[in-house]
Design a protein around this motif. Sequence first.
Motif, PDB file in Angstrom:
ATOM      1  N   LEU A   1     -41.538   6.775   9.628  1.00 38.18           N
ATOM      2  CA  LEU A   1     -40.383   6.029   9.135  1.00 38.18           C
ATOM      3  C   LEU A   1     -39.179   6.212  10.061  1.00 38.18           C
ATOM      4  O   LEU A   1     -38.458   5.250  10.358  1.00 38.18           O
ATOM      5  CB  LEU A   1     -40.030   6.476   7.717  1.00 38.18           C
ATOM      6  CG  LEU A   1     -41.033   6.097   6.616  1.00 38.18           C
ATOM      7  CD1 LEU A   1     -40.686   6.786   5.311  1.00 38.18           C
ATOM      8  CD2 LEU A   1     -41.076   4.583   6.427  1.00 38.18           C
ATOM      9  N   ARG A   2     -38.957   7.447  10.526  1.00 38.64           N
ATOM     10  CA  ARG A   2     -37.829   7.696  11.442  1.00 38.64           C
ATOM     11  C   ARG A   2     -37.977   6.899  12.739  1.00 38.64           C
ATOM     12  O   ARG A   2     -36.998   6.382  13.272  1.00 38.64           O
ATOM     13  CB  ARG A   2     -37.740   9.191  11.782  1.00 38.64           C
ATOM     14  CG  ARG A   2     -37.202  10.052  10.678  1.00 38.64           C
ATOM     15  CD  ARG A   2     -36.872  11.453  11.181  1.00 38.64           C
ATOM     16  NE  ARG A   2     -36.501  12.313  10.074  1.00 38.64           N
ATOM     17  CZ  ARG A   2     -37.320  13.183   9.504  1.00 38.64           C
ATOM     18  NH1 ARG A   2     -38.557  13.333   9.968  1.00 38.64           N
ATOM     19  NH2 ARG A   2     -36.908  13.931   8.494  1.00 38.64           N
ATOM     20  N   GLN A   3     -39.203   6.830  13.246  1.00 40.04           N
ATOM     21  CA  GLN A   3     -39.439   6.144  14.509  1.00 40.04           C
ATOM     22  C   GLN A   3     -39.136   4.649  14.411  1.00 40.04           C
ATOM     23  O   GLN A   3     -38.790   4.018  15.415  1.00 40.04           O
ATOM     24  CB  GLN A   3     -40.893   6.342  14.944  1.00 40.04           C
ATOM     25  CG  GLN A   3     -41.247   7.761  15.340  1.00 40.04           C
ATOM     26  CD  GLN A   3     -40.485   8.225  16.567  1.00 40.04           C
ATOM     27  OE1 GLN A   3     -39.528   8.979  16.477  1.00 40.04           O
ATOM     28  NE2 GLN A   3     -40.908   7.767  17.726  1.00 40.04           N
ATOM     29  N   GLN A   4     -39.256   4.080  13.225  1.00 35.09           N
ATOM     30  CA  GLN A   4     -39.121   2.631  13.080  1.00 35.09           C
ATOM     31  C   GLN A   4     -37.871   2.196  12.327  1.00 35.09           C
ATOM     32  O   GLN A   4     -37.584   0.995  12.248  1.00 35.09           O
ATOM     33  CB  GLN A   4     -40.372   2.088  12.379  1.00 35.09           C
ATOM     34  CG  GLN A   4     -41.651   2.365  13.166  1.00 35.09           C
ATOM     35  CD  GLN A   4     -42.897   1.932  12.425  1.00 35.09           C
ATOM     36  OE1 GLN A   4     -43.083   0.741  12.161  1.00 35.09           O
ATOM     37  NE2 GLN A   4     -43.754   2.892  12.065  1.00 35.09           N
ATOM     38  N   ALA A   5     -37.122   3.131  11.781  1.00 35.51           N
ATOM     39  CA  ALA A   5     -35.927   2.787  11.005  1.00 35.51           C
ATOM     40  C   ALA A   5     -34.815   2.283  11.923  1.00 35.51           C
ATOM     41  O   ALA A   5     -34.644   2.771  13.038  1.00 35.51           O
ATOM     42  CB  ALA A   5     -35.443   4.002  10.227  1.00 35.51           C
ATOM     43  N   PRO A   6     -34.026   1.308  11.463  1.00 36.06           N
ATOM     44  CA  PRO A   6     -32.869   0.863  12.241  1.00 36.06           C
ATOM     45  C   PRO A   6     -31.790   1.942  12.253  1.00 36.06           C
ATOM     46  O   PRO A   6     -31.837   2.894  11.465  1.00 36.06           O
ATOM     47  CB  PRO A   6     -32.401  -0.383  11.476  1.00 36.06           C
ATOM     48  CG  PRO A   6     -32.872  -0.168  10.069  1.00 36.06           C
ATOM     49  CD  PRO A   6     -34.173   0.578  10.186  1.00 36.06           C
ATOM     50  N   GLU A   7     -30.827   1.805  13.140  1.00 37.06           N
ATOM     51  CA  GLU A   7     -29.776   2.823  13.272  1.00 37.06           C
ATOM     52  C   GLU A   7     -28.949   2.967  12.005  1.00 37.06           C
ATOM     53  O   GLU A   7     -28.355   4.022  11.769  1.00 37.06           O
ATOM     54  CB  GLU A   7     -28.864   2.488  14.453  1.00 37.06           C
ATOM     55  CG  GLU A   7     -29.532   2.633  15.814  1.00 37.06           C
ATOM     56  CD  GLU A   7     -28.561   2.434  16.957  1.00 37.06           C
ATOM     57  OE1 GLU A   7     -27.357   2.208  16.672  1.00 37.06           O
ATOM     58  OE2 GLU A   7     -28.987   2.495  18.120  1.00 37.06           O
ATOM     59  N   SER A   8     -28.922   1.946  11.183  1.00 39.08           N
ATOM     60  CA  SER A   8     -28.117   1.991   9.958  1.00 39.08           C
ATOM     61  C   SER A   8     -28.748   2.841   8.867  1.00 39.08           C
ATOM     62  O   SER A   8     -28.098   3.151   7.857  1.00 39.08           O
ATOM     63  CB  SER A   8     -27.892   0.578   9.431  1.00 39.08           C
ATOM     64  OG  SER A   8     -29.142  -0.043   9.124  1.00 39.08           O
TER      65      SER A   8
END
Length: 204
Positions: A74-81
Amino acid sequence: MTATTDRPRDVLANWPHPPDGGWKADDLDLLPQDGPDGELDLFKHVELIDGTLILRSPQRRFHERVVQKLAYALRQQAPESLAVATRMDIKIGKRQRTCPDIVVIDTAADSHNATSYPPEAVHLVVEVVSPESEYRDREVKPRIYADAGIKHFWLVEEEEGKPVILSYVLDEVTHFYRADATHHGRLTAKSPFPVEVDFADLLR
């Protein structure tokens, strides 16, 4: 008249009985990690559900592996927001403070000093079902998260040693979760952000 001063609430004054007025969400910030009789890490992972303290039992390797690998994906694909955290509390109400396995939150709410997040900052909650918490994970916590207005809820079950993820979305009419999809082998989701997870990676 004698001046009074605010004193910290001694939540363990009458242990093992609840403090005056019962347990409250803010009390968890006052708990030490160790118990009042020196029990190591007794309060390291504690939840408050309907005003009752829940002490977590030791987790199985399946549980730990899935939580860490899924959080990483999830961290690898989450947007910066958005940010991803594990074993962080959500302070939902005066007598509700859960500690989900994974949460996806607004990056703006992710302070280094945070011990909990408000529900309005939470976009997704993930619970990995354990044998000792089956009823809470499947029945109790979904009610609490839905009442708090958290839009996305994932439940990770174990079937024959492999993870299965059931995704739910908050129904704006009933204010409860409706089933979205059941994922075997691979998860592909568009909300709360586009993400793909190969379940083979979760057990490596």
